[in-house]
Scaffold this motif. Sequence first.
Motif, PDB file in Angstrom:
ATOM      1  N   ASP A   1      -8.231   3.505 -17.517  1.00 48.45           N
ATOM      2  CA  ASP A   1      -7.012   3.946 -16.844  1.00 48.45           C
ATOM      3  C   ASP A   1      -7.421   4.828 -15.672  1.00 48.45           C
ATOM      4  O   ASP A   1      -8.231   5.742 -15.823  1.00 48.45           O
ATOM      5  CB  ASP A   1      -6.123   4.714 -17.823  1.00 48.45           C
ATOM      6  N   VAL A   2      -6.853   4.551 -14.499  1.00 50.87           N
ATOM      7  CA  VAL A   2      -7.247   5.291 -13.292  1.00 50.87           C
ATOM      8  C   VAL A   2      -6.242   6.365 -12.908  1.00 50.87           C
ATOM      9  O   VAL A   2      -6.293   6.914 -11.806  1.00 50.87           O
ATOM     10  CB  VAL A   2      -7.475   4.321 -12.105  1.00 50.87           C
ATOM     11  N   GLY A   3      -5.323   6.669 -13.824  1.00 49.88           N
ATOM     12  CA  GLY A   3      -4.389   7.767 -13.581  1.00 49.88           C
ATOM     13  C   GLY A   3      -3.521   7.538 -12.357  1.00 49.88           C
ATOM     14  O   GLY A   3      -2.938   6.469 -12.172  1.00 49.88           O
ATOM     15  N   ASP A   4      -3.463   8.547 -11.486  1.00 48.41           N
ATOM     16  CA  ASP A   4      -2.606   8.468 -10.301  1.00 48.41           C
ATOM     17  C   ASP A   4      -3.036   7.358  -9.348  1.00 48.41           C
ATOM     18  O   ASP A   4      -2.225   6.879  -8.540  1.00 48.41           O
ATOM     19  CB  ASP A   4      -2.604   9.807  -9.558  1.00 48.41           C
ATOM     20  N   ALA A   5      -4.294   6.938  -9.428  1.00 48.28           N
ATOM     21  CA  ALA A   5      -4.782   5.873  -8.547  1.00 48.28           C
ATOM     22  C   ALA A   5      -4.176   4.515  -8.920  1.00 48.28           C
ATOM     23  O   ALA A   5      -4.349   3.534  -8.178  1.00 48.28           O
ATOM     24  CB  ALA A   5      -6.305   5.787  -8.598  1.00 48.28           C
ATOM     25  N   ARG A   6      -3.451   4.466 -10.019  1.00 48.04           N
ATOM     26  CA  ARG A   6      -2.772   3.223 -10.381  1.00 48.04           C
ATOM     27  C   ARG A   6      -1.837   2.779  -9.254  1.00 48.04           C
ATOM     28  O   ARG A   6      -1.701   1.583  -8.977  1.00 48.04           O
ATOM     29  CB  ARG A   6      -1.977   3.428 -11.676  1.00 48.04           C
ATOM     30  N   ALA A   7      -1.202   3.735  -8.593  1.00 51.87           N
ATOM     31  CA  ALA A   7      -0.300   3.406  -7.485  1.00 51.87           C
ATOM     32  C   ALA A   7      -1.054   2.738  -6.344  1.00 51.87           C
ATOM     33  O   ALA A   7      -0.529   1.837  -5.672  1.00 51.87           O
ATOM     34  CB  ALA A   7       0.395   4.673  -6.990  1.00 51.87           C
ATOM     35  N   LEU A   8      -2.305   3.150  -6.142  1.00 49.40           N
ATOM     36  CA  LEU A   8      -3.136   2.546  -5.099  1.00 49.40           C
ATOM     37  C   LEU A   8      -3.454   1.098  -5.454  1.00 49.40           C
ATOM     38  O   LEU A   8      -3.382   0.207  -4.592  1.00 49.40           O
ATOM     39  CB  LEU A   8      -4.417   3.368  -4.940  1.00 49.40           C
ATOM     40  N   TYR A   9      -3.779   0.851  -6.714  1.00 45.55           N
ATOM     41  CA  TYR A   9      -4.032  -0.519  -7.166  1.00 45.55           C
ATOM     42  C   TYR A   9      -2.774  -1.381  -7.006  1.00 45.55           C
ATOM     43  O   TYR A   9      -2.841  -2.544  -6.592  1.00 45.55           O
ATOM     44  CB  TYR A   9      -4.490  -0.530  -8.629  1.00 45.55           C
TER      45      TYR A   9
ATOM     46  N   ASP B   1      -3.744 -10.802 -12.584  1.00 45.91           N
ATOM     47  CA  ASP B   1      -3.882  -9.508 -13.252  1.00 45.91           C
ATOM     48  C   ASP B   1      -4.544  -8.558 -12.265  1.00 45.91           C
ATOM     49  O   ASP B   1      -5.694  -8.774 -11.876  1.00 45.91           O
ATOM     50  CB  ASP B   1      -4.745  -9.682 -14.500  1.00 45.91           C
ATOM     51  N   PRO B   2      -3.836  -7.540 -11.809  1.00 41.56           N
ATOM     52  CA  PRO B   2      -4.388  -6.688 -10.746  1.00 41.56           C
ATOM     53  C   PRO B   2      -5.717  -6.025 -11.083  1.00 41.56           C
ATOM     54  O   PRO B   2      -6.628  -6.019 -10.247  1.00 41.56           O
ATOM     55  CB  PRO B   2      -3.281  -5.652 -10.510  1.00 41.56           C
ATOM     56  N   ARG B   3      -5.859  -5.483 -12.282  1.00 40.25           N
ATOM     57  CA  ARG B   3      -7.110  -4.794 -12.605  1.00 40.25           C
ATOM     58  C   ARG B   3      -8.266  -5.778 -12.725  1.00 40.25           C
ATOM     59  O   ARG B   3      -9.399  -5.456 -12.324  1.00 40.25           O
ATOM     60  CB  ARG B   3      -6.953  -3.975 -13.896  1.00 40.25           C
TER      61      ARG B   3
ATOM     62  N   ASP C   1     -11.803   4.889  -4.942  1.00 43.57           N
ATOM     63  CA  ASP C   1     -12.087   5.169  -3.539  1.00 43.57           C
ATOM     64  C   ASP C   1     -11.224   4.266  -2.661  1.00 43.57           C
ATOM     65  O   ASP C   1     -11.337   3.041  -2.736  1.00 43.57           O
ATOM     66  CB  ASP C   1     -13.574   4.904  -3.274  1.00 43.57           C
ATOM     67  N   PRO C   2     -10.350   4.827  -1.816  1.00 37.17           N
ATOM     68  CA  PRO C   2      -9.461   3.996  -0.990  1.00 37.17           C
ATOM     69  C   PRO C   2     -10.204   2.997  -0.107  1.00 37.17           C
ATOM     70  O   PRO C   2      -9.737   1.864   0.076  1.00 37.17           O
ATOM     71  CB  PRO C   2      -8.704   5.031  -0.145  1.00 37.17           C
ATOM     72  N   GLN C   3     -11.359   3.382   0.427  1.00 31.37           N
ATOM     73  CA  GLN C   3     -12.108   2.468   1.285  1.00 31.37           C
ATOM     74  C   GLN C   3     -12.665   1.291   0.491  1.00 31.37           C
ATOM     75  O   GLN C   3     -12.669   0.148   0.962  1.00 31.37           O
ATOM     76  CB  GLN C   3     -13.230   3.221   2.001  1.00 31.37           C
ATOM     77  N   GLN C   4     -13.139   1.555  -0.722  1.00 33.52           N
ATOM     78  CA  GLN C   4     -13.663   0.477  -1.558  1.00 33.52           C
ATOM     79  C   GLN C   4     -12.538  -0.468  -1.985  1.00 33.52           C
ATOM     80  O   GLN C   4     -12.709  -1.690  -2.016  1.00 33.52           O
ATOM     81  CB  GLN C   4     -14.374   1.062  -2.778  1.00 33.52           C
ATOM     82  N   LEU C   5     -11.383   0.087  -2.294  1.00 34.45           N
ATOM     83  CA  LEU C   5     -10.243  -0.750  -2.677  1.00 34.45           C
ATOM     84  C   LEU C   5      -9.726  -1.555  -1.489  1.00 34.45           C
ATOM     85  O   LEU C   5      -9.290  -2.703  -1.648  1.00 34.45           O
ATOM     86  CB  LEU C   5      -9.136   0.111  -3.281  1.00 34.45           C
ATOM     87  N   GLU C   6      -9.800  -0.978  -0.306  1.00 35.74           N
ATOM     88  CA  GLU C   6      -9.416  -1.721   0.904  1.00 35.74           C
ATOM     89  C   GLU C   6     -10.372  -2.891   1.128  1.00 35.74           C
ATOM     90  O   GLU C   6      -9.948  -4.002   1.491  1.00 35.74           O
ATOM     91  CB  GLU C   6      -9.430  -0.780   2.106  1.00 35.74           C
ATOM     92  N   ALA C   7     -11.655  -2.661   0.884  1.00 34.24           N
ATOM     93  CA  ALA C   7     -12.642  -3.736   1.023  1.00 34.24           C
ATOM     94  C   ALA C   7     -12.390  -4.837   0.002  1.00 34.24           C
ATOM     95  O   ALA C   7     -12.503  -6.031   0.318  1.00 34.24           O
ATOM     96  CB  ALA C   7     -14.054  -3.169   0.868  1.00 34.24           C
ATOM     97  N   ALA C   8     -12.038  -4.440  -1.218  1.00 37.66           N
ATOM     98  CA  ALA C   8     -11.722  -5.432  -2.259  1.00 37.66           C
ATOM     99  C   ALA C   8     -10.487  -6.234  -1.871  1.00 37.66           C
ATOM    100  O   ALA C   8     -10.433  -7.459  -2.057  1.00 37.66           O
ATOM    101  CB  ALA C   8     -11.513  -4.734  -3.597  1.00 37.66           C
TER     102      ALA C   8
END
Length: 352
Positions: A334-342, A173-175, A193-200
């Motif tokens: 819901d993270v809105g447009d950031a869903r694509a980043l996830y 489950d991605p989230r 935050d793209p950097q935090q998601l990259e770290a994850a």
Amino acid sequence: MTFVRALSFATLLVLGVIALNSCGGRQAPAELHLFIWANYIDPEVYKLFEREFGVKVIEENFDSNETLRNKLQAGVTGYDIIVPSDYTVEALIRQGLLAELDLQKIPNSAHIAPRFRGLYYDPQNRYSIPYLWGTTGIGYNAQKLETPPTSWADLFEPDRLERYKNRVSMLDDPREAIGAALKYLGYSVNSTDPQQLEAAKNLLLVQKPYLARYDSETYDDFLLTGDLVLAHGWSGEFAKAHVENSNIRYVIPREGGVIWADNLAIPKSSQRIDLAHTFIDFLLRPTINAKIVNFLRYPSTNEAATAHILPEIVNDPAIYPPEEILEKLEWIRDVGDARALYERVWDEIKSR
């Protein structure tokens, strides 16, 4: 009446008698289609509903909120009731995919505890009614571990995972999976935050060689068989496994975790909206709701059901956490447009 017409009438009459006889002289029951997580209701409830209302419930399962959401967004129809989690309700409302509820047709909604009314994703409960709730943390087999887990570090740090290599699982489950990594790193499970998601992402990639699988449906079974010793998962699955083997335990890591609520909602595309209201109200009857809780061991959102729930469930802090633990938990939003980043992060993790 001509001979041909008379013969046709007689033929239809005979066919009608045959059809009635094949059904025992009764019409086949009406049907209601429920889209729900697997193993998320006591099957006996379907029988009780059919006996009382003459309606057969047809169950279909999904394995993640993303699967549910993607199907509805793609225009898939035929579902009368769905069971989305909190942040998915928020997204489906925004996309206009849910029917507005008539709470006068759901009088048992009055039993919902104040804590679970007017939550962030549906402040007036116009589109959803909370069904069950729970938390996300770590399940484990106490007999197989040297020390019980207390932190997300037990699920992410290689020196702690090495001895249990290929006997650990994460939710598919991605989230939830990305959220656990974010929590370990000290970030919000809703970070955009793209950097935090990259770290994850990097943390999950380091963890991946130690995993047996990503699994949202059978991790409790594999804990029971001994194939897994640590599993990221939902509280109720571990509570059910604990009944079969008392060595199966559950902990919310000291850094905190996720609190969630699954909800009853009606897709706007349903052709049986009145009947769907009837089924929702049936599930919210205190005795029926308690029956489901006693079977599943997920906590109830229904205040009036508590008197009918087994004391061993109500008094278990792993199922009903105390306030000091609840204060550490976050709702996934819901993270809105950031869903694509996830989605991109998840695709990169799963493809490697």
